[in-house]
Motif scaffolding. Structure first.
Motif, mmCIF file in Angstrom:
data_model
loop_
_atom_site.group_PDB
_atom_site.id
_atom_site.type_symbol
_atom_site.label_atom_id
_atom_site.label_comp_id
_atom_site.label_asym_id
_atom_site.label_seq_id
_atom_site.Cartn_x
_atom_site.Cartn_y
_atom_site.Cartn_z
ATOM 1 N N TYR A 151 0.860 -1.056 -0.070
ATOM 2 C CA TYR A 151 -0.098 0.015 0.049
ATOM 3 C C TYR A 151 0.910 1.208 0.168
ATOM 4 C CZ TYR A 151 -4.759 -1.901 0.623
ATOM 5 O OH TYR A 151 -5.938 -2.585 0.428
ATOM 6 N N ALA A 152 0.495 2.271 -0.716
ATOM 7 C CA ALA A 152 1.298 3.560 -0.721
ATOM 8 C C ALA A 152 0.683 4.460 0.027
ATOM 9 C CB ALA A 152 1.253 3.823 -2.181
ATOM 10 N N MET A 153 1.461 5.457 0.208
ATOM 11 C CA MET A 153 0.709 6.799 1.427
ATOM 12 C C MET A 153 1.029 7.870 0.127
ATOM 13 S SD MET A 153 0.825 5.827 4.444
ATOM 14 C CE MET A 153 1.379 4.296 5.351
ATOM 15 N N TYR A 154 -0.351 8.207 -0.136
ATOM 16 C CA TYR A 154 -0.607 9.505 -0.921
ATOM 17 C C TYR A 154 -0.795 10.613 -0.371
ATOM 18 C CZ TYR A 154 -1.269 5.494 -4.361
ATOM 19 O OH TYR A 154 -1.261 4.312 -5.139
ATOM 20 N N PRO A 155 0.023 11.751 -0.867
ATOM 21 C CA PRO A 155 -0.425 13.158 -0.239
ATOM 22 C C PRO A 155 -1.643 13.739 -0.409
ATOM 23 C CG PRO A 155 0.718 13.407 -2.179
ATOM 24 C CD PRO A 155 0.563 12.075 -2.135
ATOM 25 N N LEU A 156 -2.351 14.193 0.546
ATOM 26 C CA LEU A 156 -3.380 15.081 0.289
ATOM 27 C C LEU A 156 -3.355 16.466 0.840
ATOM 28 C CD1 LEU A 156 -6.330 12.727 1.848
ATOM 29 C CD2 LEU A 156 -5.582 13.152 -0.591
ATOM 30 N N THR A 157 -3.969 17.173 0.061
ATOM 31 C CA THR A 157 -3.694 18.628 0.665
ATOM 32 C C THR A 157 -5.057 18.870 1.449
ATOM 33 O OG1 THR A 157 -5.401 19.588 -1.180
ATOM 34 C CG2 THR A 157 -2.710 19.428 -1.447
ATOM 35 N N PHE A 158 -5.347 19.886 2.360
ATOM 36 C CA PHE A 158 -6.419 20.118 3.050
ATOM 37 C C PHE A 158 -7.732 20.158 2.040
ATOM 38 C CE2 PHE A 158 -9.743 22.806 5.132
ATOM 39 C CZ PHE A 158 -9.746 22.109 6.418
ATOM 40 N N ASP A 159 -7.694 20.626 1.050
ATOM 41 C CA ASP A 159 -8.882 20.838 0.251
ATOM 42 C C ASP A 159 -9.340 19.107 -0.371
ATOM 43 O OD1 ASP A 159 -8.700 23.456 0.396
ATOM 44 O OD2 ASP A 159 -7.811 23.779 -1.499
ATOM 45 N N GLN A 160 -8.238 18.473 -0.888
ATOM 46 C CA GLN A 160 -8.420 17.062 -1.267
ATOM 47 C C GLN A 160 -9.063 16.352 -0.153
ATOM 48 O OE1 GLN A 160 -4.366 16.751 -2.317
ATOM 49 N NE2 GLN A 160 -4.927 16.191 -4.494
ATOM 50 N N TRP A 161 -8.529 16.730 1.163
ATOM 51 C CA TRP A 161 -9.080 15.831 2.397
ATOM 52 C C TRP A 161 -10.605 16.299 2.741
ATOM 53 C CZ3 TRP A 161 -10.790 17.914 7.223
ATOM 54 C CH2 TRP A 161 -11.005 17.159 8.015
ATOM 55 N N GLN A 162 -10.851 17.315 2.410
ATOM 56 C CA GLN A 162 -12.133 17.607 2.508
ATOM 57 C C GLN A 162 -13.270 17.179 1.510
ATOM 58 O OE1 GLN A 162 -12.391 22.185 2.822
ATOM 59 N NE2 GLN A 162 -12.925 21.628 4.788
ATOM 60 N N LEU A 163 -12.666 16.816 0.053
ATOM 61 C CA LEU A 163 -13.596 16.199 -0.698
ATOM 62 C C LEU A 163 -13.563 14.904 -0.466
ATOM 63 C CD1 LEU A 163 -11.805 17.686 -4.116
ATOM 64 C CD2 LEU A 163 -14.049 18.052 -3.355
ATOM 65 N N HIS A 164 -12.544 14.148 0.188
ATOM 66 C CA HIS A 164 -12.539 12.885 0.396
ATOM 67 C C HIS A 164 -13.557 12.652 1.571
ATOM 68 C CE1 HIS A 164 -10.978 8.759 1.306
ATOM 69 N NE2 HIS A 164 -10.690 9.361 2.777
ATOM 70 N N GLN A 165 -13.483 13.410 2.489
ATOM 71 C CA GLN A 165 -14.614 13.478 3.515
ATOM 72 C C GLN A 165 -15.886 13.395 2.996
ATOM 73 O OE1 GLN A 165 -12.620 12.132 6.091
ATOM 74 N NE2 GLN A 165 -13.858 13.186 7.506
ATOM 75 N N GLY A 166 -16.240 14.228 2.061
ATOM 76 C CA GLY A 166 -17.777 14.198 1.325
ATOM 77 C C GLY A 166 -17.730 13.313 0.665
ATOM 78 N N GLY A 167 -16.844 12.152 -0.003
ATOM 79 C CA GLY A 167 -17.075 11.118 -0.849
ATOM 80 C C GLY A 167 -16.722 11.637 -2.253
ATOM 81 N N HIS A 168 -16.078 12.662 -2.395
ATOM 82 C CA HIS A 168 -16.017 13.279 -3.803
ATOM 83 C C HIS A 168 -14.915 13.282 -4.308
ATOM 84 C CE1 HIS A 168 -20.345 14.497 -3.213
ATOM 85 N NE2 HIS A 168 -19.899 15.101 -2.171
ATOM 86 N N LEU A 169 -13.762 12.516 -3.809
ATOM 87 C CA LEU A 169 -12.384 12.509 -4.264
ATOM 88 C C LEU A 169 -12.161 11.210 -4.911
ATOM 89 C CD1 LEU A 169 -9.368 13.645 -4.283
ATOM 90 C CD2 LEU A 169 -9.007 12.340 -2.209
ATOM 91 N N ASP A 170 -11.614 11.526 -6.405
ATOM 92 C CA ASP A 170 -11.054 10.420 -7.228
ATOM 93 C C ASP A 170 -9.866 10.168 -6.661
ATOM 94 O OD1 ASP A 170 -10.546 8.348 -8.974
ATOM 95 O OD2 ASP A 170 -11.019 9.697 -10.558
ATOM 96 N N ILE A 171 -9.404 9.001 -6.099
ATOM 97 C CA ILE A 171 -8.210 8.411 -5.595
ATOM 98 C C ILE A 171 -7.340 8.547 -6.662
ATOM 99 C CG2 ILE A 171 -6.816 6.616 -4.605
ATOM 100 C CD1 ILE A 171 -9.361 5.882 -2.578
ATOM 101 N N ALA A 172 -7.671 8.095 -7.859
ATOM 102 C CA ALA A 172 -6.800 8.058 -8.997
ATOM 103 C C ALA A 172 -6.347 9.428 -9.524
ATOM 104 C CB ALA A 172 -7.493 7.462 -10.347
ATOM 105 N N THR A 173 -6.849 10.516 -8.896
ATOM 106 C CA THR A 173 -6.467 11.849 -9.399
ATOM 107 C C THR A 173 -5.367 12.131 -8.476
ATOM 108 O OG1 THR A 173 -8.022 13.074 -8.167
ATOM 109 C CG2 THR A 173 -8.542 12.409 -10.374
#
Length: 188
Positions: free
Chosen positions: A153-175
């Motif tokens: 498994y890899a550790m991918y960097p998230l910015t604060f904005d990406q983390w917020q998208l992830h929290q809302g289920g709107h982040l495409d991990i592939a991006t």
């Protein structure tokens, strides 16, 4: 398969697919796993460093359906990273240890936080997203001769904005980029 055989099999797998790594962070007394962090330097076809744990797979974690799962972890850094800058290796070991301490297999898309305070619009790393390594692709699942299975498994960097998208289920991990370009800001 003995622990030393399993470790040797994973070391050979990383050497074969990432290139020979150098020890970046060695064993710490009292530290169960991961015992070592290695850095594979940039090479033809991969213009960045890859840090990887070695020894995390010695712990067996419980999967969602009770199956046993084993893991090693990777983190990618830019070509200008210098191995004497050990903080990324400490972060990889700390994040890996936190995942392993839970005793259950990490969820794809799980998040490990660091202590940095980052604002909206900042390019700097706020958290690390945990997911199968894209750069290893099919080689992120290793089956040893003794039929043991290890997932990388890899550790991918998230910015604060990406983390917020992830929290809302709107982040495409592939991006999410695999290389942690702005890791120095994680030192705060």
């Amino acid at each position: 398969m003995t622990p030393s055989d399993l470790r040797a099999a994973m070391a050979a797998h990383f050497d074969r697919h990432l290139g020979r790594g150098q020890l970046v962070l060695g064993d710490m007394r009292g530290m169960l796993v991961p015992r070592h962090v290695y850095g594979a330097p940039p090479c033809e076809g991969r213009p960045h460093w890859v840090l990887h744990t070695l020894g995390a797979c010695l712990l067996v974690l419980a999967g969602r359906r009770g199956e046993e799962r084993r893991f090693e972890f990777v983190m990618s850094l830019p070509a200008d990273w210098i191995p004497s800058e050990r903080w990324p290796a400490y972060m990889l070991r700390r994040a890996s240890s936190a995942i392993l301490a839970v005793g259950s297999a990490p969820d794809e898309g799980g998040v490990v936080f660091n202590s940095a305070e980052v604002d909206h619009g900042s390019p700097h790393v706020f958290a690390l997203l945990v997911a199968p390594s894209r750069q290893l692709g099919e080689r992120a699942h290793v089956r040893t001769r003794s039929r043991s299975s290890v997932e990388v498994y890899a550790m991918y960097p998230l910015t604060f904005d990406q983390w917020q998208l992830h929290q809302g289920g709107h982040l495409d991990i592939a991006t999410v980029p695999e290389i942690i370009e702005h890791w120095r800001e994680m030192l705060r």
